[in-house]
Write an enzyme that holds these catalytic residues in place. Structure first.
Site, mmCIF file in Angstrom:
data_model
loop_
_atom_site.group_PDB
_atom_site.id
_atom_site.type_symbol
_atom_site.label_atom_id
_atom_site.label_comp_id
_atom_site.label_asym_id
_atom_site.label_seq_id
_atom_site.Cartn_x
_atom_site.Cartn_y
_atom_site.Cartn_z
ATOM 1 N N GLY A 29 -41.895 -75.194 33.621
ATOM 2 C CA GLY A 29 -41.654 -76.470 34.284
ATOM 3 C C GLY A 29 -41.970 -76.271 35.743
ATOM 4 O O GLY A 29 -41.878 -75.148 36.250
ATOM 5 N N ASP A 30 -42.344 -77.313 36.454
ATOM 6 C CA ASP A 30 -42.943 -77.103 37.775
ATOM 7 C C ASP A 30 -42.071 -76.298 38.725
ATOM 8 O O ASP A 30 -42.502 -75.305 39.295
ATOM 9 C CB ASP A 30 -43.382 -78.437 38.403
ATOM 10 N N ASN A 33 -41.557 -72.706 37.431
ATOM 11 C CA ASN A 33 -42.740 -71.866 37.643
ATOM 12 C C ASN A 33 -42.758 -71.304 39.063
ATOM 13 O O ASN A 33 -43.115 -70.138 39.291
ATOM 14 C CB ASN A 33 -44.014 -72.663 37.407
ATOM 15 N N TYR A 87 -43.011 -79.650 25.812
ATOM 16 C CA TYR A 87 -44.384 -80.114 26.021
ATOM 17 C C TYR A 87 -45.360 -79.139 25.380
ATOM 18 O O TYR A 87 -45.064 -77.954 25.188
ATOM 19 C CB TYR A 87 -44.702 -80.308 27.509
ATOM 20 N N GLY A 226 -56.715 -77.530 45.208
ATOM 21 C CA GLY A 226 -57.438 -76.856 44.145
ATOM 22 C C GLY A 226 -58.275 -75.703 44.661
ATOM 23 O O GLY A 226 -57.790 -74.833 45.395
ATOM 24 N N ALA A 254 -50.898 -73.121 38.486
ATOM 25 C CA ALA A 254 -51.530 -72.540 39.674
ATOM 26 C C ALA A 254 -50.874 -73.028 40.962
ATOM 27 O O ALA A 254 -50.522 -72.236 41.839
ATOM 28 C CB ALA A 254 -53.023 -72.868 39.679
ATOM 29 N N ASP A 256 -47.916 -74.406 41.337
ATOM 30 C CA ASP A 256 -46.515 -73.967 41.387
ATOM 31 C C ASP A 256 -46.417 -72.527 41.875
ATOM 32 O O ASP A 256 -45.545 -72.189 42.693
ATOM 33 C CB ASP A 256 -45.883 -74.076 40.003
#
Length: 305
Positions: A29-30, A33, A87, A226, A254, A256
Site C-alpha cells: 500500500g502506498d 511501501n 488488490y 517518473g 517506485a 513510494d
C-alpha cells in the site's frame, strides 16, 4: 522527542500475477511501501504503521509480517469483523494496472478512535501520510486525522505528505482539492508526483506545482516525474536533479520507495539535492524487482552506492 517514525494509511493484500493462473500474495500500500523503505534505510529508528486492522486470519498474518520486519502498529485498533482490502496487479511489459476490492477495508476506520490515533503519533520525529490516506476516510474521520497530525506537529514532529491523487477514490475534484489543501497546511515536506498534480490542478509544469505548494506554505518540496528530472524546492531554492536510467521490470512502488529513501536521507542530515540522488537510485532499483516491496539489501545497496 524520540526518534520514532510513523506512516499512516492502508496496507492491503497484494496479488501479483506471475502467469495467467499463478498469483503471488504479499502486503503493500502506498504509505506502507514508503515505510518499508524507511525501515531498511533508517537504522536506529523505531517505525510503526498506523492504521486499523481486522481480526481475521489475513489481518493476523499482516501484523505478523510487520513484526517479522520490526515494524509495529502503535495503538492502531483491531476491529472485530473487519478485514484488509485486496488488490491485484496485472503487468503489460513493465507497466501495471490494478483491480481493487477495498470498499469495507478495516483501514477506513483508522481514525475511528481519536485517542488511540493521537497516542500512535506521540513522540515522533517524522509522520508520513498521503492523499490516499485522506481519500479512504469519511469527512469527519479526515478531520480527526488532520487534527491529530497538527497536534503531533505542534509538539515538534516533522510532517511529510504525498498528495498521491487517485481520482477513483474521490467523489469529485473539489473534495480532493479541499482535503489536500487542508493537509498541506500541516505539511513540512511535500512529495507530489507531477502527472498527479497535472490531473488534479491542471499544472502546466513541475515549476507551476512548486510555485503553488510554496504559496501554500510548504518549506520543502520534491516533485517527482517518473523517468524525468525531479524538481526540489527547499525554502524557495529550486534545483533540478536527473533521474537514473534503468530498464524497468515492474514500476509498482517506485514513487513510494523514492519517498522513503528521500525521507531517510533527510533524517540522516543529508542535503535535499543529495537526498534526491539517493532516492532516484533506490527507485531505479525497485523498478527492477517484481512487486511493491524490494528486499532490504537491494534498497540499502542502492541507497549507499
Amino acid at each position: 522527542m524520540t526518534n520514532g517514525i510513523a506512516a499512516i494509511g492502508e496496507c492491503m493484500i497484494e496479488l501479483s500475477g506471475q502467469s495467467s493462473q499463478v498469483w503471488r500474495m504479499g502486503f503493500a500500500g502506498d504509505t506502507f511501501n514508503t515505510l518499508w523503505a524507511m525501515r531498511a534505510l533508517s537504522p536506529g529508528h523505531h517505525v510503526d504503521f498506523v492504521s486499523a486492522f481486522g481480526d481475521d486470519p489475513f489481518s493476523a498474518d499482516q501484523i505478523a509480517f510487520f513484526r517479522e520486519h520490526d515494524i509495529g502498529i502503535a495503538s492502531s485498533p483491531v476491529i472485530p469483523g473487519a478485514r484488509p482490502g485486496l488488490y491485484a496487479i496485472k503487468l503489460t511489459g513493465a507497466e501495471r494496472s490494478f483491480t481493487y476490492w477495498r470498499g469495507d477495508a478495516a483501514a477506513r476506520q483508522l481514525a475511528s478512535n481519536a485517542a488511540a490515533l493521537a497516542k500512535s503519533l506521540e513522540n515522533r520525529s517524522l509522520v508520513y501520510f498521503s492523499g490516499i490516506t485522506l481519500a479512504i476516510l469519511e469527512p469527519a474521520a479526515r478531520r480527526t486525522l488532520l487534527q491529530a497530525i497538527a497536534t503531533a506537529r505542534a509538539h515538534g514532529c516533522h510532517i511529510a505528505f504525498d498528495p498521491n491523487y487517485r481520482a477513483r477514490l474521490w467523489p469529485d475534484v473539489a473534495t480532493a482539492r479541499e482535503a489536500i489543501g487542508e493537509a498541506l497546511k500541516v505539511t513540512d515536506i511535500a512529495l507530489p508526483t507531477f502527472p498527479d498534480e497535472q490531473e488534479l490542478y491542471g499544472d502546466a509544469s513541475p515549476e507551476v506545482t512548486i510555485a503553488r505548494l510554496e504559496k501554500a506554505g510548504v518549506a520543502e518540496i520534491v516533485v517527482k516525474n517518473g523517468e524525468h528530472d525531479a524538481l526540489i524546492s527547499h525554502y524557495e531554492n529550486t534545483v533540478s536533479v536527473p533521474a537514473v536510467s534503468v530498464l524497468p521490470v515492474d514500476t509498482t512502488g517506485a514513487g513510494d520507495s523514492f519517498n522513503g529513501a528521500y525521507l531517510s536521507a533527510r533524517l540522516l542530515g543529508i542535503a535535499p539535492t543529495d537526498a534526491v540522488k539517493r532516492a532516484h537510485r533506490v527507485a531505479g532499483a525497485v523498478v527492477q524487482v517484481r512487486g511493491a516491496l524490494a528486499p532490504f539489501d537491494i534498497l540499502k545497496l542502492a541507497f549507499d552506492r
